[in-house]
Design a protein around this motif. Structure first.
Motif, short mmCIF file in Angstrom:
data_model
loop_
_atom_site.label_atom_id
_atom_site.label_comp_id
_atom_site.label_asym_id
_atom_site.label_seq_id
_atom_site.Cartn_x
_atom_site.Cartn_y
_atom_site.Cartn_z
N UNK A 197 5.45 -27.61 20.03
CA UNK A 197 5.08 -26.21 19.90
C UNK A 197 4.05 -25.76 20.94
N UNK A 198 3.92 -26.50 22.05
CA UNK A 198 3.01 -26.11 23.12
C UNK A 198 3.57 -24.89 23.85
N UNK A 199 2.74 -23.88 24.06
CA UNK A 199 3.13 -22.70 24.81
C UNK A 199 4.01 -21.72 24.07
N UNK A 200 4.17 -21.89 22.76
CA UNK A 200 5.03 -21.01 21.97
C UNK A 200 4.19 -19.88 21.36
N UNK A 201 4.72 -18.66 21.44
CA UNK A 201 4.02 -17.49 20.90
C UNK A 201 4.97 -16.62 20.11
N UNK A 202 4.47 -16.07 19.03
CA UNK A 202 5.23 -15.10 18.24
C UNK A 202 4.88 -13.71 18.75
N UNK A 203 5.90 -12.91 19.05
CA UNK A 203 5.70 -11.55 19.55
C UNK A 203 6.33 -10.53 18.61
N UNK A 204 5.58 -9.49 18.28
CA UNK A 204 6.08 -8.46 17.36
C UNK A 204 6.29 -7.12 18.04
N UNK A 205 5.96 -7.03 19.34
CA UNK A 205 6.18 -5.79 20.08
C UNK A 205 6.29 -6.11 21.57
N UNK A 206 6.59 -5.09 22.37
CA UNK A 206 6.83 -5.29 23.80
C UNK A 206 5.60 -5.84 24.52
N UNK A 207 4.43 -5.34 24.20
CA UNK A 207 3.21 -5.80 24.87
C UNK A 207 2.96 -7.28 24.59
N UNK A 208 3.11 -7.69 23.34
CA UNK A 208 2.94 -9.10 23.00
C UNK A 208 4.01 -9.97 23.65
N UNK A 209 5.20 -9.42 23.77
CA UNK A 209 6.31 -10.15 24.40
C UNK A 209 6.00 -10.48 25.85
N UNK A 210 5.52 -9.51 26.59
CA UNK A 210 5.20 -9.72 28.01
C UNK A 210 4.11 -10.78 28.16
N UNK A 211 3.06 -10.68 27.34
CA UNK A 211 1.98 -11.67 27.40
C UNK A 211 2.50 -13.07 27.03
N UNK A 212 3.38 -13.12 26.04
CA UNK A 212 3.93 -14.41 25.60
C UNK A 212 4.77 -15.05 26.70
N UNK A 213 5.55 -14.24 27.40
CA UNK A 213 6.38 -14.76 28.49
C UNK A 213 5.49 -15.32 29.61
N UNK A 214 4.44 -14.60 29.95
CA UNK A 214 3.54 -15.06 31.01
C UNK A 214 2.86 -16.37 30.62
N UNK A 215 2.50 -16.51 29.35
CA UNK A 215 1.91 -17.76 28.89
C UNK A 215 2.92 -18.89 28.98
#
Length: 360
Positions: A186-204
């Motif tokens: 589960x390293x580098x995995x992020x839950x995203x609930x909107x577009x802004x969180x999605x972009x940050x999650x992808x960059x991570x």
């Protein structure tokens, strides 16, 4: 005469510390009356360190880091003894490496070239099992149900970010889980609930891998099953993960102890049978050997959706893989013993192939 067993652990991946915990746990369960244990530690920078022969369980994680450093050895056979060095030849290697450069088929390929028996999955299963995209594509071939997903590489994201965001918003439903394609625990995995969180999650996620997979979240039970064997694998009882956090992340797995488990999971006989069938189909389509932990989502309607398989599941005291076998009647030490025997069995079978024979 004792069997000479090499424990290979550490590594350059983000899962280095998990590997150390696993190595210590395994050292505490080995039968030292039967095995002579040789620690082989790979540092975070890639140095290989030969430790002193273990005469008993490792006292601490730090003690597993001690030994003679050999940086990028020119003669690997002198460091990882193979046939020909009779006095120091290792009989079998137990790779306890997690993540890239260990669980992904690279070390397995090295051991194949050196013609050394080793515990666990081979090159193909390890590499396919590490790459979540390739894994899912093979699961599709096997007819296994999966959650909807989208995948892309860094270059595609940089040039077509808006296109991929639209594709995900149209084809997937929130929440989304963004993952590096080639990493575990589960390293580098992020839950995203909107577009802004999605972009940050992808960059991570791009900090850990050049390939990203984005999966649709699902409301379901998280059930796991351990698989053991070579050509005729068998399954343990099922266990259920009951995270107290939003999802089962790295800290919940290895650090804070907040996750609860139900072992055995409360499941019907029919559900258990269907999970066993799916676990073995996943095992076989990846051509696995030795060990695999199969992870599933199970909906309220008892639909089985495979999440992934882990070809080198953790052996820490809180890891699900050994827990499931212990509750199935196979002790921790017995599990290690069977895995080593399976490794030697697979090796002997390979030696019967024409291209493996001397002079061919």
């Amino acid at each position: 005469m004792k069997i000479k067993l090499g424990l290979l652990y550490g590594g350059k991946s983000a899962e280095h510390e998990v590997s150390l915990l696993t190595a210590r746990a395994v050292s505490q369960a080995i039968n030292f009356e039967k095995y002579e244990v040789y620690p082989i530690y790979i540092t975070k920078t890639g140095e290989w360190i030969k430790g002193s022969v273990l005469t008993g369980p490792a006292e601490s994680v730090e003690s597993l880091k001690l030994g003679e450093a050999v940086s990028k050895p020119n003669n690997i056979s002198s460091f990882l003894p193979v046939e020909g060095n009779d006095d120091s030849q290792l009989d079998v290697i137990f790779p306890l490496l997690h993540g890239p450069n260990g669980e992904d088929g690279t070390v397995q390929g090295l051991l194949e070239v050196l013609n050394l028996p080793y515990v666990g999955n081979g090159v193909l299963a390890s590499s396919a099992g590490m790459d979540k995209v390739v894994m899912k594509q093979l699961f599709e071939v096997a007819g296994l149900s999966q959650v909807p997903y989208v995948h892309f590489i860094r270059k595609e994201w940089k040039s077509n970010q808006e296109t991929f965001i639209q594709k995900m918003e149209e084809s997937l439903k929130w929440p989304l889980f963004v993952k590096p394609a080639n990493l575990g625990s589960s390293v580098g995995i992020t839950k995203a609930t909107n577009r802004e969180e999605l972009i940050k999650a992808v960059e991570l996620a791009f900090k850990y891998d050049r390939k990203i997979i984005v999966e649709q979240g699902i409301k379901a039970r998280e059930l796991e099953m351990s698989v053991l064997g070579n050509d005729n694998p068998k399954c343990s009882i099922a266990g259920e993960v009951l995270p107290t956090k939003d999802f089962y992340d790295y800290e919940a797995k290895y650090e804070d102890g907040t996750t609860n488990y139900a072992i055995p999971a409360v499941v019907s006989d029919d559900l258990l049978e269907r999970m066993e069938d799916a676990a073995i189909r996943a095992f076989k389509v990846l051509d696995c050997s030795g060990l695999v932990r199969a992870d599933f989502f199970v909906t309220d309607k008892e639909e089985i959706i495979i999440n992934e398989v882990n070809t080198m599941p953790g052996f820490t005291p809180i890891s699900m893989y050994p827990k499931l076998w212990i509750e199935s009647g196979l002790s921790y030490s017995g599990l290690i013993e069977e895995l080593i025997m399976l490794a030697l069995e697979r090796y002997e079978e390979k030696q019967q192939l024409e291209h493996s024979k001397d002079g061919e």
